[in-house]
Design a protein around this motif. Sequence first.
Motif, mmCIF file in Angstrom:
data_model
loop_
_atom_site.group_PDB
_atom_site.id
_atom_site.type_symbol
_atom_site.label_atom_id
_atom_site.label_comp_id
_atom_site.label_asym_id
_atom_site.label_seq_id
_atom_site.Cartn_x
_atom_site.Cartn_y
_atom_site.Cartn_z
ATOM 1 N N TYR A 245 69.306 127.070 162.713
ATOM 2 C CA TYR A 245 70.338 126.659 161.760
ATOM 3 C C TYR A 245 71.095 127.875 161.241
ATOM 4 O O TYR A 245 70.523 128.964 161.104
ATOM 5 C CB TYR A 245 69.697 125.978 160.544
ATOM 6 C CG TYR A 245 69.329 124.529 160.736
ATOM 7 C CD1 TYR A 245 69.912 123.534 159.970
ATOM 8 C CD2 TYR A 245 68.392 124.148 161.692
ATOM 9 C CE1 TYR A 245 69.582 122.200 160.140
ATOM 10 C CE2 TYR A 245 68.051 122.818 161.875
ATOM 11 C CZ TYR A 245 68.647 121.853 161.092
ATOM 12 O OH TYR A 245 68.321 120.534 161.263
ATOM 13 N N PRO A 246 72.376 127.689 160.893
ATOM 14 C CA PRO A 246 73.085 128.745 160.170
ATOM 15 C C PRO A 246 72.693 128.716 158.689
ATOM 16 O O PRO A 246 72.072 127.761 158.214
ATOM 17 C CB PRO A 246 74.546 128.355 160.357
ATOM 18 C CG PRO A 246 74.508 126.854 160.402
ATOM 19 C CD PRO A 246 73.216 126.506 161.115
ATOM 20 N N VAL A 247 73.081 129.747 157.975
ATOM 21 C CA VAL A 247 72.915 129.734 156.523
ATOM 22 C C VAL A 247 73.967 128.785 155.947
ATOM 23 O O VAL A 247 75.161 128.960 156.197
ATOM 24 C CB VAL A 247 73.089 131.145 155.933
ATOM 25 C CG1 VAL A 247 72.948 131.114 154.412
ATOM 26 C CG2 VAL A 247 72.075 132.099 156.545
ATOM 27 N N PRO A 248 73.565 127.755 155.192
ATOM 28 C CA PRO A 248 74.548 126.756 154.744
ATOM 29 C C PRO A 248 75.451 127.283 153.643
ATOM 30 O O PRO A 248 75.089 128.179 152.885
ATOM 31 C CB PRO A 248 73.662 125.613 154.228
ATOM 32 C CG PRO A 248 72.389 126.284 153.811
ATOM 33 C CD PRO A 248 72.192 127.423 154.776
ATOM 34 N N ASP A 249 76.636 126.693 153.572
ATOM 35 C CA ASP A 249 77.575 126.966 152.495
ATOM 36 C C ASP A 249 77.157 126.120 151.297
ATOM 37 O O ASP A 249 77.141 124.886 151.389
ATOM 38 C CB ASP A 249 78.986 126.605 152.937
ATOM 39 C CG ASP A 249 80.044 126.977 151.900
ATOM 40 O OD1 ASP A 249 79.705 127.073 150.701
ATOM 41 O OD2 ASP A 249 81.211 127.154 152.295
ATOM 42 N N PRO A 250 76.806 126.722 150.161
ATOM 43 C CA PRO A 250 76.314 125.935 149.024
ATOM 44 C C PRO A 250 77.348 124.999 148.425
ATOM 45 O O PRO A 250 76.999 124.102 147.655
ATOM 46 C CB PRO A 250 75.902 127.019 148.014
ATOM 47 C CG PRO A 250 76.708 128.217 148.377
ATOM 48 C CD PRO A 250 76.873 128.158 149.875
ATOM 49 N N ALA A 251 78.627 125.162 148.783
ATOM 50 C CA ALA A 251 79.669 124.296 148.219
ATOM 51 C C ALA A 251 79.713 122.935 148.894
ATOM 52 O O ALA A 251 80.388 122.027 148.413
ATOM 53 C CB ALA A 251 81.032 124.973 148.341
ATOM 54 N N PHE A 252 78.977 122.767 150.011
ATOM 55 C CA PHE A 252 79.059 121.521 150.757
ATOM 56 C C PHE A 252 77.669 120.997 151.083
ATOM 57 O O PHE A 252 76.735 121.775 151.306
ATOM 58 C CB PHE A 252 79.842 121.725 152.055
ATOM 59 C CG PHE A 252 81.257 122.150 151.839
ATOM 60 C CD1 PHE A 252 82.245 121.225 151.577
ATOM 61 C CD2 PHE A 252 81.592 123.493 151.870
ATOM 62 C CE1 PHE A 252 83.546 121.619 151.352
ATOM 63 C CE2 PHE A 252 82.895 123.901 151.648
ATOM 64 C CZ PHE A 252 83.875 122.961 151.386
ATOM 65 N N PRO A 253 77.520 119.677 151.125
ATOM 66 C CA PRO A 253 76.220 119.108 151.444
ATOM 67 C C PRO A 253 75.943 119.048 152.944
ATOM 68 O O PRO A 253 74.932 118.516 153.361
ATOM 69 C CB PRO A 253 76.318 117.690 150.857
ATOM 70 C CG PRO A 253 77.765 117.353 150.980
ATOM 71 C CD PRO A 253 78.513 118.649 150.766
#
Length: 424
Positions: A267-275
């Motif tokens: 997985y990539p590191v997720p963007d905290p602004a989006f679910p």
Amino acid sequence: MGHVSTTSQGSARGHDSEVPTADRDVLVVGAGIVGLSTAYALTRAAPGTRVTVLEKEPGPARHQTGRNSGVIHSGIYYAPGSLKARFAVQGAAEMVKFCAEHGIPHEVTGKLIVATEREELPRLHALIQRGRQHGIPVRELGPAQIAEREPHVSGLAAIHVGTTGVCDYGAVARQLARLAEDAGAEVRYGAQGTVTAVDRRPGRGVAVRTADGRVLRARALINCAGLHCDSVARLAGDPAPARVLPFRGEYFELVPSREHLVRGLVYPVPDPAFPFLGVHLTRGVDGGVHLGPNAVPALAREGYTWPVISGSDLGGLLTYPGTWHIARRHWRYGAGELRRSLSKSAFTSAVRRLLPDVTEADLRPAPAGVRAQAVLRDGSLVDDFLFAEGPHTVHVLNAPSPAATASLPIGREIAERALAAMAP
């Protein structure tokens, strides 16, 4: 999971003498994994409770449950104290045990969350701390250790999450249906399970009309209708605090000759602004490797491809204020997702951030899914589970990922609320 006809929203009242009737204790709308887990939980918590599950499709798990990458999520992404965190951490362990007990294909593989840019490193380190807060086994990895686990994956740093795995959620749903039916529950499919009207009966519960003309009376109604949950809530006379906006998640898969490029889950590191978690790499229980999903607005609640358009669904989206607030706030992010949807080359570029050796020729289309994302009128994306209750009704209005992972404890939670709603 569509389980409601919006072409007929008349009252179910006043027709008991004209059509067959049936008396039940609980009606569950939706035979996805959450609805079936709820039915199963009801039969265990209160043996003898008369439960009927209504599903408009010819079988269970035809929508969100059966159209995902099959990941058993660890819970590492979710904020401490949230329902998602509590349900996921508990649910992951229960799901593995359930699959083992019932012979359902599954594997606890662990996964890598990989930072490919320096600006992602602080978010990666924050995930390490969050994992430890949840008691999840996490291990920091450098580039050489990444290569040991995933020789074809490139990254500056990563964490290994030991409790993540994969399973066949369609098989889980079918097993839950069998267990519920063995305990006395009933599951109705097709016209018998398509809800066309709901009427609340003061002091007596609810009455539901189905597409085949039957009226079913019950002491409580549980709405687990997924993509159609807000429509069911409106039929019941309970205005939903959020509207479902369908987001299509599109996948590719590696051609068989290139499946060796991915050993497990990356997985990539997720963007905290989006679910949404971004394009990731998932080796499933069948050995195939899924790549994706992206997240683009669907033009129908069951819009699994671009040509599928529903005038009523689209009209509802365009007249909802939250849709326009999202568009204004996140148009740049949306434009990137749209580009990856329309261009295989752009999608491949997103995959190449993690898997540099992949080419367009290595990818072939795979079935898409549609996520039922609840959105408030101000455009806020509802990030946690959202329940709403009315007299004799319990509505599940947002069941985001990790709903499949956490379906067993979620089912118990909903069952408990429904049993309380049945009380005089």
